[in-house]
Design a protein around this motif. Structure first.
Motif, PDB file in Angstrom:
ATOM      1  N   LEU A 238       0.823  -1.194   0.000  1.00 28.47           N
ATOM      2  CA  LEU A 238       0.000   0.000   0.000  1.00 28.47           C
ATOM      3  C   LEU A 238       0.859   1.246   0.000  1.00 28.47           C
ATOM      4  CD1 LEU A 238      -2.923   0.901   0.050  1.00 28.47           C
ATOM      5  CD2 LEU A 238      -2.748   1.108   2.508  1.00 28.47           C
TER       6      LEU A 238
ATOM      7  N   PHE B  63       2.173   1.861  -3.380  1.00 30.24           N
ATOM      8  CA  PHE B  63       1.188   2.482  -4.259  1.00 30.24           C
ATOM      9  C   PHE B  63       1.028   3.963  -3.959  1.00 30.24           C
ATOM     10  CE2 PHE B  63      -2.165   2.585  -7.203  1.00 30.24           C
ATOM     11  CZ  PHE B  63      -3.125   3.431  -6.696  1.00 30.24           C
ATOM     12  N   ILE B  64       1.037   4.275  -2.685  1.00 37.02           N
ATOM     13  CA  ILE B  64       0.867   5.671  -2.313  1.00 37.02           C
ATOM     14  C   ILE B  64       1.971   6.532  -2.899  1.00 37.02           C
ATOM     15  CG2 ILE B  64       0.988   7.237  -0.360  1.00 37.02           C
ATOM     16  CD1 ILE B  64      -0.677   5.296   1.165  1.00 37.02           C
TER      17      ILE B  64
ATOM     18  N   GLU C  41       1.630   6.898  -6.725  1.00 33.05           N
ATOM     19  CA  GLU C  41       0.692   7.924  -7.165  1.00 33.05           C
ATOM     20  C   GLU C  41       1.165   9.317  -6.787  1.00 33.05           C
ATOM     21  OE1 GLU C  41      -3.099   7.171  -8.437  1.00 33.05           O
ATOM     22  OE2 GLU C  41      -1.350   6.190  -9.332  1.00 33.05           O
TER      23      GLU C  41
ATOM     24  N   LEU D 129      -3.997  -0.535  -8.477  1.00 29.17           N
ATOM     25  CA  LEU D 129      -4.772  -0.358  -7.261  1.00 29.17           C
ATOM     26  C   LEU D 129      -5.710  -1.529  -7.027  1.00 29.17           C
ATOM     27  CD1 LEU D 129      -5.744   1.444  -4.910  1.00 29.17           C
ATOM     28  CD2 LEU D 129      -7.390   2.423  -6.478  1.00 29.17           C
TER      29      LEU D 129
ATOM     30  N   MET E  76      -6.471  10.457  -4.383  1.00 30.31           N
ATOM     31  CA  MET E  76      -5.021  10.434  -4.552  1.00 30.31           C
ATOM     32  C   MET E  76      -4.376  10.029  -3.234  1.00 30.31           C
ATOM     33  SD  MET E  76      -2.200  11.038  -6.221  1.00 30.31           S
ATOM     34  CE  MET E  76      -2.854  11.655  -7.738  1.00 30.31           C
ATOM     35  N   PRO E  77      -3.515   9.039  -3.259  1.00 37.59           N
ATOM     36  CA  PRO E  77      -2.858   8.640  -2.021  1.00 37.59           C
ATOM     37  C   PRO E  77      -2.091   9.815  -1.431  1.00 37.59           C
ATOM     38  CG  PRO E  77      -2.469   7.022  -3.724  1.00 37.59           C
ATOM     39  CD  PRO E  77      -3.130   8.170  -4.385  1.00 37.59           C
TER      40      PRO E  77
END
Lengths: 501, 471, 490
Positions: free
Chosen positions: A136, A139-140, A143, A180, C387-388
Motif C-alpha cells: 500500500l 502504491f501511495i 501515485e 490499485l 489520490m494517495p
C-alpha cells in the motif's frame, strides 16, 4: 544520536527532501538563496545513500536497513522501508539526478519557490517507491510522485504543456488503476500488504475464490492489472504515447527526472513486484512482453530517427532504451532468475535502468542548455555548432555515445548483458533488438551530426552558445559515472548481483 | 368547594356587566383586563384546588380530573382571548362582549363536567348561544353577521341532531344519568346502539369541526372577530373533545367500540387530509388557520380511536399543546390585520423587521402546529402516532405523518412571507399593545416549555383520562 | 457515567448561543460576528475535548449521560459517543468553526443568520450523540427548519425559495417515513422503550426486520443523498449561502447516513442483510451517476454538489458491504468527505463573492489572485479523486476492500467512478484556477481575507494529515466498526 541515524537511515533519505520543501517556505523569496538551499538539501539524501551503500552487507541475503512502524493498522498497512541490491542503485540514481537537475534548473525565473518545492516533493515520492516494502505504501508513493510532475509540466512547461500534462496524469493514473485494484484483491485474498510475506503467500495461493471469482482468474486479472500499470510507466510500446509530449513539454529539470528516474519506477515495479508475485504468469506471458519490448526498441528508434525536434528525439530514444529493460525482464521471467542466462538478463535490465538514467538525464540537460541559448530545438535550424561551442560539443558527443551504447561507456555493458541473457529465450526479439540498435546508431549520429557538424547558420555566428559553468558542473558527475560504469561495471553489478544472483 | 371556579366565573361575568353600566366609555378596556386576569386568577385557583383523583360528583355534575384538566384549558383560552380582544376596534370596549365570553366559558366548564344528558345539553347550549352572538359581534361587518348567522343555523341543527341522539338514549334506557345509561346500554343490541350513537357522534363532530361536518368553520372563523375565532378554534373544540371522550367511552359499551372506532378513524383520516390540503391553497390568513384547525381536530381524533389510556392521554396532551399554539397564531394574525386592515396572508410580509418578537412568536406557534421540535407539537404528535402504532393502527400514523409533510409546506410558506418578503420599502412599525404582548409571550413560552419539559404535563393528561376507565 | 456533562454542553452551547444572539441589538454587527466566532471556536474545542477524552482501549459508548425524561413512554435523555459518532462530532465542530470564519461576508441580518446556524449545529450535535430514539428525532428535526430559513433568506436569490422548500419537504418526508418504522420497532419490544442501546439488544424477529428496514433505512438515506432520493441535494447546495452549503454537504448528509446506520443497520441487522443487494446497486448508481452528471455541469457549484452525491454513494457502498473493511471505509469517508466538501464550498464561495459568477466558462486564472484558495482547492481535488497521501484515499481504500469481498464487479464499476471524478475535477481546476483571466475579473478580484485563510489552512491540514497518518482517526473508527460487527456478526 548515531543510534537514531543508523536505525532510521532510510526514513531520513526519504523525508529530507520533503522537509526541505517545507523549509523553503520559511526562506526569503530570493531566487538565488532558494536554489542554493534546494541543491544543498538535495545533497543530503545523496550522502546518506552513499552511507547505505557502504553499510550494505553483500553477504547477507534479503533486505537490510529495515524500518517498520504501524501506519494504518486498521487495514494492516505498515510503514515498512527496506533496501536490497536492486533498489540501492536506483535510489543512488535518484539522489544523484536530483541535485544535478536542480543545478540545471537555474533557468527557472517564475515562482521559483513553488518549482523547487514541487521538485523536492517529487524526489520524496520517487524515493518512496524504491524504499517501500509495503504494497500500500508503494502504491501511495507511486501515485504521489505523479502530482508534482503534473504541476511541473503544467506551470513551467513548453507551449503545449496543458494537453501534455493532463495526458500524462490521466494516462498514468488510469493505468495505475489496475495496480490499485490488484493490490486490493491481493490484500483480501492473501491477507497482507507485506511484500516479504506476499512473495511466499501469493504465488502459493491456488484454490478458492473471492466473491464468486476463482483464484486462477483473479491471478490472471491482477497480473495484467499490475503489468499494465508498469508497462505504461516504462513505457513500452504500445502504451508509450504519453511520453513524447510529456517529455518534450516538461521543463528541462522535469524531463531529466522524468526520463532519468520516473520511468525506472516501471521497471522496478516489474522486477520487484511482478516477477516475485506472479512467476508463473510472467513466464507464461513473457513471449508477449518480449515482443512488445522488441517493438519498443525498433519503433522507438525509428521514431527518433524521424524527428526534427531534438528534445522529442531524445524522448523517443527513451522508449527504445526502456525496451531493453522489458526484454531483460521478459527473459528473466521466462528462463527463471536462478538460471545463468535469466540472471544475466535481469541484471542487465537493472543496470540498463541505471545507465539509461544517466545518459537520458545528460541528454536532456544538454538539449535544455542549448535551447536556453538558441531558443530552438529544431534540428534543421541548428548546425555546425562545434565551432561556436566546442566544450558543449565534446560533452554532447560523449553523452550521445553513452546513449548509443559505445563500448567503454555505460550503455554498452547493460545492453550487452540483456542481449546475451535474452538470446537463449527470445532469439527473434534479440535479432529485432539488434536492428533497433542499428537505428539507434543512426539517429544518435544524425542528431549529433546535425547539431554539431555541417554548416553553421548565420544566426549563430556570434551567438554565445557555449555551455556555462553551472551546466558543466551539473553534467560532470553524470559523465564520470557513465565512464566509470563503462570501464568498470563491477562496482555496481556487484550490488545488483546481491539481489539477483 | 369543587364548583368554586364555576361560581366565581359567574360572578365575574356579572361584575363585568355591572361595571359596564357604571364605567365611562374610555375606561371600559379595564373590563377586558378584568376578564383576562380574572380568568387567570380563577385558573390558578382551580389548579391549586384540584384534588387530582376522585373528584366530586353531584346529581348531574362530576368534577373529576378530566373536568379539571379541560377547565384549565378553557380558562387559559378565555384569558388569552380576552387579552387579544382588549385592543380590538369594536369589541374592546364592550362589556357585554367579555361577559358573553365568560358565560360561554362557564358553559364549556359545565360541558366538561356534565354527567347527565340533560345537563350536557344545557351546558352545550349555554356555551354556544353566547358564541353565536360573539361571532356576529361586528355590527358593521357583513361577513361577521354572516358568520354569526351561519354558526347559529348550523350549530342549532347540529345540536338538534345531537339531542335527538340523547333522546334515543333516554328512550332506550330510561335514564338520563350517563353512568346509569351505560349500565343499561350494556344489554342493548347493536342496532339500538348504532342508532343512538350516530346522531350524537354527528353533533359532536360538528362541534370539533371534523369531516364531513367541518364546512361551517372556515366561513365562521373568517368572519368572526379574530379573538372569537381563536377561542372557537381552541377552547370550544377542546370542550367538544371532552364531551366526545366522556360520551363515547363512558357511555357506549366496549362491544361497540370496533364499529364506531372504525368510523372515527376514517373521520380522523379524512379530516386531517382535507384540512391540510385545503389549507395549502388559502390566501386569507384566518381561513388558512381555520382549515389548519380542522386538520388538527383530525390528529386529535387519532388518539380517540386507540381506546387505551395512552392514546386518550395523547389526545388530551395534544389539545394542551395545540391550544397555546393556535392562540398565538391567531394573535399574530389579529395584530397584523388590525394594522393592515385586512386578513390576507400577504399582510404578514416583513413581520420579522416590523416586530421580531411577533415574528418569533409566530415561528414558535406555527412550528409547534407543524410538529417541530423543540416545541410542544413535536412531542404531542409523537405520542399520538406512537399510541396509534401501539394499538396496531399504524395506517393512521402513516396518514398523520404524510399530512405533517403537507402541513409543514404551508406553515413554512407563511413563515417565509413573514421573514422574507420585505414590506415594500420601509417596513411600517407595528402597533403592538401590551395586552397582546402578554398574551403572545405567555403562549410562546408555553409552547416552548411544553415541548421540553414534557413529563409532568403528560402525566396530568394521563390522570385526566383515567376516570374514563375506572367507571 | 461521567461527572462532567461534556456532551450536553456541546449540544446546548450552540442552542443557548442562538437564543443569546437575540439579545444583541440588530445593528451591532461586529459584536455579533465576534460572538459567533467565539462560540464556534468553543464548540470546536469541546468537540476536540470529547475526541481526546475517549478512552480507545475501552471502546464502546462513552461520555454517557442519562436523565429521565418521559418515563411513561420509556423515553430518556440518554447521550453518549462511540467510535463511529465521535469523528462526526469532531467534524461538526470543524465545519462549524470554519463556516463561521468564512461568513464574514454575510451583511444582511447577521444576528438571525448565526442564530439559525447555531440552532442547526446544536441539532446536528444532538443527533450524533443521541442514544434514545425520541431524542434522536427531536434533534434531527430541530435541524430541519433552520435549514429552510437559512436557505430561503440568505441564499441565491434566483432559486432559494424553491430549493429551500424542496429540501425541507424531502428531508421531513424522509424523517416521517423513518419515524413510522421507528415507532413500529419501539412497540415491538416489551416493555416499550426508545433507548437505542436496549433496542440494539432487543433482537427483533426476522420478518419484522425485513419489513421495517426499508422504511427506516430509506427514510434516513434520503438525507444521505441516496439515489433516487438525492434530488434535493444539488439544488439545495447551490441555492444555499456558503456556510450553509458547507454545513449541508459537510455534515447534514452525514447525519442521514449516520442515522441510517445507527437506526437502520444496527437495530435491524437481519433486515439489512436481506436488503443489501439492491442498496448496493443504488449506492453504485450514486457513485457513477453523480460523477457523470458532475462532469457535464457548467456551474461551478453544481459540479461540487453532484460530486457530493457521488462521494456519499461511496459511504452507502461501504455500508452495503456489511463487513468491517467496508464499514471502516464508510466511516472514514464520512469524515474525509465532510472536510473536503466544506473546503470546496468555502473556495467556491470565495470565488463567487469576488467574481459574481459561477459559470466555469467565465472564470479563469484565479490562481494568480487567490493562490491559497487555489492551493486549497487543488488539495481538495486530489483528496476527492482518491489520490494517495490525502484523506480520500485512506477512506476509499477500505471501502473497495469491503466491496471486493461482496461483489467484485461492483468494485471495478466503482473504480470507474473514481477515474471520472479525477477527470472532471482536474478539468475544473485547470479552467477555473489556471489559464487566462478575463480583464473584468482582473480588475475586480481581490485576495482572500485572513479569516478565510485560517479556515482553508485548517481544512487542508486535516485532509493531508489524515492522508499521511491515518491512524489518528482510523483506530477510533475501527473500534466503532467493531461494535457494529458484533451486532451484525450474529
Amino acid at each position: 544520536m548515531t543510534e537514531f541515524f543508523s536505525h532510521h537511515l532510510l526514513s531520513l533519505i526519504l523525508w529530507t527532501p520533503a522537509l526541505a520543501a517545507a523549509l523553503l517556505f520559511l526562506l526569503p523569496d530570493r531566487g538565488r538563496i532558494l536554489k542554493v538551499f534546494a541543491v544543498g538539501a538535495s545533497l543530503i539524501p545523496l550522502g546518506l545513500t552513499m552511507a547505505v551503500w557502504v553499510g550494505y552487507d553483500g553477504a547477507q541475503a534479503g533486505f537490510q536497513f529495515a524500518e517498520r512502524a504501524p501506519w494504518y493498522p486498521a487495514i494492516g498497512a505498515e510503514y515498512f522501508l527496506a533496501v536490497d541490491g536492486l533498489s540501492i542503485p536506483l535510489i543512488l540514481l535518484t539522489a544523484v539526478l536530483t541535485p544535478v537537475a536542480l543545478l540545471a534548473a537555474a533557468g527557472v525565473r517564475e515562482k521559483v519557490r513553488a518549482f523547487l518545492a514541487l521538485f523536492l516533493l517529487l524526489e520524496t515520492g520517487i524515493l518512496g517507491v524504491f524504499l517501500s516494502l509495503d504494497l500500500l505504501l508503494f502504491f501511495i508513493f507511486w501515485e504521489v510522485s505523479l502530482v508534482p510532475m503534473y504541476f511541473l509540466i503544467q506551470s513551467w512547461g513548453g507551449e503545449k504543456r496543458d494537453g501534455a500534462a493532463l495526458k500524462f496524469l490521466l494516462y498514468t493514473m488510469g493505468a495505475s488503476l489496475g495496480l490499485l485494484l490488484a493490490i486490493q484483491v491481493i490484500r483480501i485474498a492473501a491477507g497482507s500488504f507485506d511484500l516479504t510475506v506476499l512473495a511466499e503467500r501469493w504465488p502459493a495461493l491456488r484454490m478458492g475464490s473471492l466473491g464468486g471469482v476463482q483464484i486462477p482468474t483473479l491471478k490472471f486479472l491482477t497480473f495484467w492489472g499490475m503489468a499494465v500499470a508498469f508497462l505504461v510507466k516504462l513505457p513500452v510500446w504500445p502504451f508509450h504515447t504519453w511520453l513524447p509530449d510529456a517529455h518534450t513539454e516538461a521543463p528541462t529539470a522535469g524531463s531529466m527526472i522524468l526520463a532519468g528516474v520516473l520511468l525506472k519506477m516501471g521497471g522496478y515495479g516489474l522486477i520487484r513486484l511482478l516477477l516475485p508475485l506472479f512467476p508463473a504468469e510472467a513466464a507464461r506471458f513473457s513471449p508477449l512482453l518480449a515482443a512488445l519490448a522488441a517493438a519498443a526498441i525498433v519503433l522507438g528508434a525509428l521514431a527518433a530517427w524521424s524527428q526534427n525536434d531534438f528534445k522529442r528525439l531524445v524522448a523517443y530514444s527513451s522508449v527504445a532504451h526502456m525496451g531493453f529493460v522489458v526484454l531483460g525482464v521478459a527473459a528473466g521471467a521466462s528462463l527463471g532468475a536462478d538460471t545463468a542466462a535469466g540472471s544475466l538478463a535481469l541484471r542487465g535490465a537493472s543496470l540498463q535502468m541505471f545507465t539509461h538514467g544517466l545518459s537520458a538525464a545528460g541528454m536532456f540537460l544538454l538539449v535544455g542548455a542549448l535551447y536556453d541559448r538558441a531558443h530552438t530545438r529544431n534540428l534543421e535550424e541548428l548546425g555546425g555548432l562545434f565551432r561556436r561551442a566546442p566544450l558543449y560539443g565534446g560533452i554532447l558527443t560523449f553523452t550521445a555515445m553513452a546513449s548509443l551504447g559505445l563500448p567503454g561507456l555505460a550503455g554498452f555493458v547493460s545492453e550487452l548483458m540483456v542481449i546475451l541473457g535474452s538470446f537463449a529465450a527470445f532469439p527473434l526479439a534479440v535479432a529485432a533488438a539488434a536492428v533497433g540498435l542499428f537505428f539507434t546508431g543512426a539517429y544518435i549520429l544524425k542528431a549529433v551530426g546535425r547539431v554539431l557538424h555541417g554548416a553553421l547558420p548565420d544566426r549563430w555566428k556570434d551567438a554565445p552558445l557555449e555551455i556555462g559553468i553551472r551546466e558543466r558542473l551539473a553534467v560532470a558527475p553524470l559523465m564520470i559515472l557513465m565512464l566509470v560504469t563503462g570501464l568498470w561495471p563491477e562496482w555496481i553489478l556487484e550490488m545488483i548481483g546481491t539481489a539477483i544472483r | 368547594m369543587p364548583l368554586l371556579p364555576e361560581l366565581l366565573l359567574f360572578l365575574l361575568a356579572l361584575l363585568i356587566l355591572g361595571l359596564d353600566l357604571i364605567l365611562p366609555e374610555r375606561r371600559r378596556v379595564l373590563l377586558g383586563w378584568l376578564a383576562a386576569f380574572g380568568s387567570a386568577a380563577i385558573l390558578l385557583l382551580a389548579l391549586t384546588a384540584a384534588d387530582g383523583s376522585g373528584g366530586w360528583a353531584a346529581a348531574t355534575l362530576r368534577v373529576d380530573s378530566l373536568a379539571s384538566f379541560f377547565r384549565a384549558l378553557f380558562l387559559l383560552g378565555a384569558a388569552v382571548a380576552a387579552l387579544m380582544s382588549i385592543d380590538g376596534r369594536e369589541v374592546g370596549r364592550r362589556g357585554e362582549y367579555y361577559a358573553l365570553l365568560l358565560f360561554s366559558m362557564l358553559g364549556l366548564c359545565l360541558m366538561a363536567s356534565a354527567s347527565d344528558l340533560v345537563m350536557m345539553a344545557l351546558a352545550i347550549e349555554m356555551a354556544t348561544l353566547p358564541l353565536y352572538v360573539l361571532a356576529g359581534f361586528l355590527r358593521g361587518d357583513s361577513r361577521s353577521t354572516e358568520a354569526g348567522l351561519k354558526y347559529f343555523l348550523f350549530g342549532a341543527t347540529a345540536s338538534a341532531v345531537m339531542w335527538y341522539g340523547f333522546s334515543l338514549i333516554y328512550g332506550f334506557t330510561g335514564q338520563t344519568d350517563l353512568a346509569a345509561a351505560a349500565i343499561a346500554l350494556k344489554q342493548a343490541g347493536l342496532p339500538v346502539l348504532l342508532t343512538a350513537a350516530l346522531p350524537v357522534l354527528a353533533g359532536l363532530a360538528f362541534k370539533v369541526s371534523a369531516v364531513p361536518f367541518h364546512f361551517w368553520a372556515p366561513d365562521v372563523y373568517e368572519g368572526a372577530p379574530t379573538p372569537v375565532a381563536a377561542f372557537l378554534s381552541t377552547a370550544v373544540k377542546a370542550a367538544g373533545f371532552a364531551v366526545l371522550l366522556r360520551v363515547l367511552l363512558a357511555v357506549f359499551p366496549p362491544a361497540t367500540a370496533s364499529y364506531w372506532g372504525a368510523l372515527v378513524s376514517v373521520m380522523a383520516a379524512a379530516t386531517m387530509t382535507l384540512g391540510n390540503l385545503l389549507a395549502m391553497v388559502q390566501k386569507n390568513a384566518k381561513r388558512m388557520l381555520a382549515y389548519s384547525s380542522i386538520a388538527h381536530a383530525g390528529y386529535a381524533l387519532i388518539g380517540l380511536v386507540t381506546l387505551n389510556p395512552d392514546g386518550l392521554a395523547a389526545t388530551a396532551f395534544y389539545l394542551l399543546a395545540y391550544l397555546p399554539a393556535n392562540l398565538a397564531a391567531f394573535s399574530v394574525v389579529a395584530l397584523v390585520s388590525n394594522a393592515a386592515g385586512g386578513d390576507d396572508l400577504a399582510a404578514l410580509a416583513g413581520l420579522s423587521r416590523r416586530s421580531p418578537f411577533a415574528a418569533i412568536a409566530l415561528l414558535a406557534a406555527l412550528l409547534s402546529l407543524a410538529g417541530m421540535p423543540p416545541f410542544a407539537g413535536f412531542a404531542a404528535k409523537w405520542f399520538l402516532f406512537a399510541s396509534a402504532v401501539e394499538a396496531r393502527l399504524a395506517w393512521l400514523a402513516v396518514v398523520g405523518a404524510a399530512n405533517s409533510v403537507i402541513a409543514l409546506y404551508y406553515y413554512l410558506s407563511v413563515l417565509k412571507i413573514a421573514f422574507l418578503s420585505p414590506a415594500g420599502g420601509e417596513p411600517a412599525p407595528l402597533p403592538f399593545p401590551a395586552a397582546v404582548r402578554i398574551a403572545l409571550g405567555a403562549c410562546a413560552a408555553a409552547v416552548l416549555i411544553l415541548g421540553v419539559w414534557i413529563s409532568p404535563w403528560f402525566e396530568a393528561a394521563l390522570a385526566a383520562v383515567r376516570p374514563l376507565f375506572s367507571g | 457515567m461521567t461527572s462532567f456533562p461534556l456532551l450536553s454542553l456541546l449540544v446546548f452551547l450552540p442552542i443557548a448561543s442562538a437564543l443569546a444572539l437575540f439579545l444583541f441589538p440588530a445593528g451591532s454587527r461586529r459584536a455579533i460576528r465576534w460572538f459567533a466566532l467565539a462560540v464556534s471556536a468553543a464548540s470546536l474545542a469541546l468537540s476536540a475535548a470529547a475526541y481526546l477524552a475517549y478512552d480507545l482501549p475501552a471502546g464502546g459508548y462513552q461520555l454517557e449521560e442519562y436523565l429521565e425524561w418521559i418515563p411513561r413512554w420509556g423515553i430518556g435523555y440518554h447521550v453518549g459517543v462511540n467510535g463511529i459518532s465521535l469523528p462526526l462530532v469532531l467534524l461538526t465542530g470543524i465545519v462549524m468553526f470554519t463556516g463561521v470564519l468564512i461568513s464574514r461576508g454575510i451583511d444582511e441580518r447577521p444576528r438571525e443568520f448565526f442564530a439559525f446556524l447555531f440552532l442547526l449545529a446544536g441539532g446536528v450535535f444532538g443527533v450524533f450523540v443521541s442514544l434514545d430514539l425520541f431524542l434522536l428525532f427531536f434533534f434531527y428535526e430541530i435541524a430541519v427548519f433552520p435549514m429552510y430559513l437559512l436557505i430561503a433568506l440568505w441564499g441565491w436569490p434566483k432559486t432559494r425559495e424553491y430549493a429551500a422548500m424542496k429540501l425541507t419537504l424531502y428531508l421531513f418526508l424522509g424523517s416521517m417515513v423513518a419515524l413510522i418504522g421507528a415507532l413500529v420497532l419501539v412497540f415491538s419490544t416489551t416493555p416499550a422503550t426508545f433507548d437505542l442501546i436496549r433496542l440494539e439488544a432487543a433482537g427483533f424477529p426476522a420478518d419484522l426486520q425485513r419489513t421495517v428496514f426499508p422504511f427506516v433505512f430509506l427514510g434516513f438515506a434520503v438525507l444521505g443523498g441516496l439515489f433516487p432520493f438525492h434530488n434535493w441535494s444539488p439544488d439545495g447546495h447551490v441555492a444555499a449561502p456558503t456556510a450553509v452549503s458547507m454545513f449541508h454537504a459537510g455534515v447534514l448528509m452525514k447525519l442521514g447516513a449516520f442515522a441510517a446506520l445507527r437506526v437502520g443497520i444496527l437495530l435491524l441487522p437481519e433486515g439489512a442483510r436481506f436488503h443489501m443487494p439492491w442498496i448496493l446497486i443504488l449506492a453504485l448508481v450514486n457513485v457513477l451517476y453523480g460523477a457523470f452528471i458532475a462532469m457535464v455541469q457548467t456551474d461551478f457549484k453544481y459540479v461540487i454538489g453532484f460530486s457530493s452525491v457521488s462521494h456519499m454513494g461511496l459511504v452507502m457502498l461501504g455500508f452495503a458491504t456489511l463487513n468491517s473493511d467496508g464499514l471502516l471505509g464508510a466511516s472514514l469517508q464520512m469524515f474525509s468527505h465532510g472536510v473536503m466538501t466544506a473546503l470546496f464550498f468555502a473556495v467556491v464561495g470565495m470565488v463567487y463573492d469576488r467574481t459574481h459568477t459561477r459559470e466555469i466558462s467565465a472564470l479563469g486564472g484565479l490562481a494568480r489572485k487567490m493562490p491559497l484558495a487555489a492551493l486549497a482547492f487543488i488539495v481538495g481535488a486530489l483528496a476527492s479523486m482518491g489520490m494517495p497521501g490525502f484523506s480520500g484515499f485512506v477512506a476509499e481504500f477500505p471501502v473497495f476492500l469491503g466491496v471486493w469481498q461482496t461483489r467484485p464487479a461492483a468494485a471495478v464499476a466503482a473504480a470507474v467512478g473514481i477515474v471520472v471524478t479525477a477527470a472532471y475535477i482536474l478539468l475544473v481546476v485547470r479552467r477555473v484556477f489556471f489559464g487566462a483571466m478575463s480583464a473584468e475579473h482582473d480588475r475586480i478580484v481581490s485576495g482572500i481575507r485572513v479569516k478565510d485563510s485560517i479556515a482553508l489552512i485548517l481544512l487542508m491540514c486535516i485532509l493531508i494529515g489524515m492522508g499521511v497518518y491515518p491512524a489518528w482517526i482510523a483506530t477510533l473508527a475501527e473500534s466503532g466498526v467493531q461494535s457494529v460487527m458484533r451486532v451484525l456478526g450474529n
